[in-house]
Scaffold this motif. Structure first.
Motif, short mmCIF file in Angstrom:
data_model
loop_
_atom_site.label_atom_id
_atom_site.label_comp_id
_atom_site.label_asym_id
_atom_site.label_seq_id
_atom_site.Cartn_x
_atom_site.Cartn_y
_atom_site.Cartn_z
N VAL A 139 0.61 -1.19 0.31
CA VAL A 139 -0.02 0.19 -0.04
C VAL A 139 0.90 1.26 -0.10
N ALA A 140 0.28 2.30 -0.61
CA ALA A 140 1.04 4.17 0.14
C ALA A 140 -0.27 4.30 0.77
N PHE A 141 1.00 5.61 1.90
CA PHE A 141 0.35 6.57 2.79
C PHE A 141 0.12 7.84 2.62
N THR A 142 -1.01 7.82 2.72
CA THR A 142 -0.78 9.68 3.04
C THR A 142 0.46 10.10 4.03
N ASN A 143 -0.17 11.00 3.61
CA ASN A 143 1.42 11.93 4.89
C ASN A 143 -0.29 13.28 5.96
N VAL A 144 -0.21 11.74 6.80
CA VAL A 144 -1.29 12.43 8.09
C VAL A 144 -0.87 14.27 8.39
N SER A 145 0.13 14.62 7.76
CA SER A 145 0.03 16.30 8.23
C SER A 145 -1.16 17.06 6.70
N THR A 146 -1.43 16.34 6.72
CA THR A 146 -2.30 17.15 5.59
C THR A 146 -3.15 16.50 6.18
N TYR A 174 -4.14 14.86 18.19
CA TYR A 174 -3.10 15.22 18.86
C TYR A 174 -2.86 14.76 20.47
N ASP A 175 -1.25 14.33 21.38
CA ASP A 175 -0.17 14.52 22.21
C ASP A 175 -0.69 15.92 22.82
N ASP A 176 0.14 16.02 23.60
CA ASP A 176 0.23 17.15 25.35
C ASP A 176 0.82 18.42 24.36
N THR A 177 2.08 17.67 23.70
CA THR A 177 2.67 19.00 22.83
C THR A 177 2.20 19.19 21.28
N GLY A 178 0.88 18.68 21.10
CA GLY A 178 -0.04 19.35 19.70
C GLY A 178 1.19 19.00 18.47
N SER A 179 2.54 18.35 18.46
CA SER A 179 2.99 17.97 17.40
C SER A 179 2.77 16.99 16.51
N GLU A 180 1.87 15.45 17.72
CA GLU A 180 2.84 14.22 17.09
C GLU A 180 0.67 13.58 17.01
N LEU A 181 0.00 13.40 15.83
CA LEU A 181 -0.80 13.05 16.14
C LEU A 181 -1.32 10.90 16.34
N ARG A 182 -2.22 11.74 17.61
CA ARG A 182 -2.27 10.07 17.67
C ARG A 182 -3.61 9.50 17.89
N SER A 183 -4.39 9.98 17.18
CA SER A 183 -5.67 8.84 17.26
C SER A 183 -6.55 10.02 15.56
N ILE A 184 -7.64 9.34 15.27
CA ILE A 184 -7.89 10.43 13.79
C ILE A 184 -9.62 9.30 14.51
N SER A 185 -10.08 9.97 14.49
CA SER A 185 -11.64 10.36 14.37
C SER A 185 -12.68 10.17 13.38
N THR A 186 -13.77 9.31 13.18
CA THR A 186 -14.64 8.79 11.33
C THR A 186 -16.12 9.10 12.16
N PHE A 222 -12.34 5.05 15.52
CA PHE A 222 -11.24 5.13 15.84
C PHE A 222 -10.21 4.66 14.68
N TYR A 223 -9.22 5.68 14.78
CA TYR A 223 -7.85 4.53 14.06
C TYR A 223 -6.61 5.09 14.23
N ILE A 224 -6.15 4.85 14.54
CA ILE A 224 -4.48 5.10 14.66
C ILE A 224 -4.23 5.26 13.73
N PRO A 225 -2.94 6.58 13.50
CA PRO A 225 -2.94 6.93 12.08
C PRO A 225 -1.33 5.94 11.53
N ASN A 226 -1.40 6.39 10.23
CA ASN A 226 -0.38 5.56 9.39
C ASN A 226 1.21 5.57 9.67
N THR A 227 1.02 7.27 10.53
CA THR A 227 2.82 7.01 10.85
C THR A 227 2.89 6.34 12.14
#
Length: 245
Positions: A139-146, A174-186, A222-227
């Motif tokens: 598979v190919a992974f999307t850029n989660v930052s977008t 995101y985590d407490d720092t707001g820099s790392e995506l931890r979960s995606i809700s849909t 909820f989903y874990i991000p591809n990172t």
């Protein structure tokens, strides 16, 4: 829903002025191509479906079951051409044997390569030691930052046949720092969701994976991000390179 995709073509033209100035005129042509969202989903399902596998135990049978593959556990995604597969960490355990069925119906044995409870992911390795010239479609992974709130996504799931559930991204955690995506809700329906099921964007790229630990809400799954997947894959590949030195 209709998405408009704009393609810009730039042509460089040298005017025939007869003065030998060599001045170039730049002409930009703008073409709008109208594509229906359902067409994008159809194409993405076909693209990703080739990389989805179903995972079974070996040597364990359901009551009165005759399926030689054993008990169905969940789905996984091919993430390398040589047969590495990522899935939900809760599905697998060291010391057990597994089988995977690919999109074309082929059945292979597989073993646990790596498991990361912290990341909620596990990587299996398909056994192709007795096979010649077998190459799997990763598979190919999307850029989660977008990723954007309201972005259209869909989930592929199903035990015996593929099912599709569509929706949008409703929250990015995101985590407490707001820099790392931890979960995606849909708001993609969690009914029929199977551990290891991928969340996919309209380009056919993996956004995340559904895991038991991810949980569900009244609105969807909820989903874990591809990172998380890419982090564990990097660790596995680094270990392989180290072992080969």
């Amino acid at each position: 829903t209709i998405n408009r995709v704009v393609e810009r073509t730039v042509e460089r033209v040298v005017p025939d002025s007869g003065q030998g100035s060599g001045t170039k005129e730049v002409i930009t042509k703008e073409v709008t191509v109208v594509i229906r969202e359902d067409e994008l989903i159809t194409d993405a399902v076909e693209k990703v479906g080739k990389s989805v596998v179903r995972i079974y135990t070996i040597g364990e049978q359901k009551d009165n079951a005759s399926d030689s593959r054993g008990v169905f556990l969940g789905t996984g995604l091919v993430i390398s051409r040589d047969g590495l597969v990522v899935t939900d960490a809760t599905l697998v355990a060291p010391g057990k044997s597994y089988a995977v069925t690919t999109a074309d119906g082929s059945i292979y044995k597989a073993r646990l390569k790596s498991k990361s409870p912290k990341l909620s992911t596990a990587i299996l390795e398909i056994d192709i030691s007795n096979e010649d010239n077998v190459v799997f479609p990763p598979v190919a992974f999307t850029n989660v930052s977008t990723l954007k709130l309201g972005q259209a996504v869909f989930m592929l799931s199903g035990q015996d046949q593929t099912t599709v559930a569509t929706g949008i991204i409703s929250s990015l955690v995101y985590d407490d720092t707001g820099s790392e995506l931890r979960s995606i809700s849909t708001n993609v329906s969690a009914v029929g969701a199977i551990p290891g099921a991928p969340l996919i964007d309209l380009l056919g790229e993996i956004v995340g994976i559904y895991t038991v630990g991810g949980g569900v809400s009244s609105g969807g799954a909820f989903y874990i991000p591809n990172t998380f997947v890419k982090e564990q894959l990097s660790e596995v590949l680094a270990t392989q390179r180290g072992a080969g030195e």
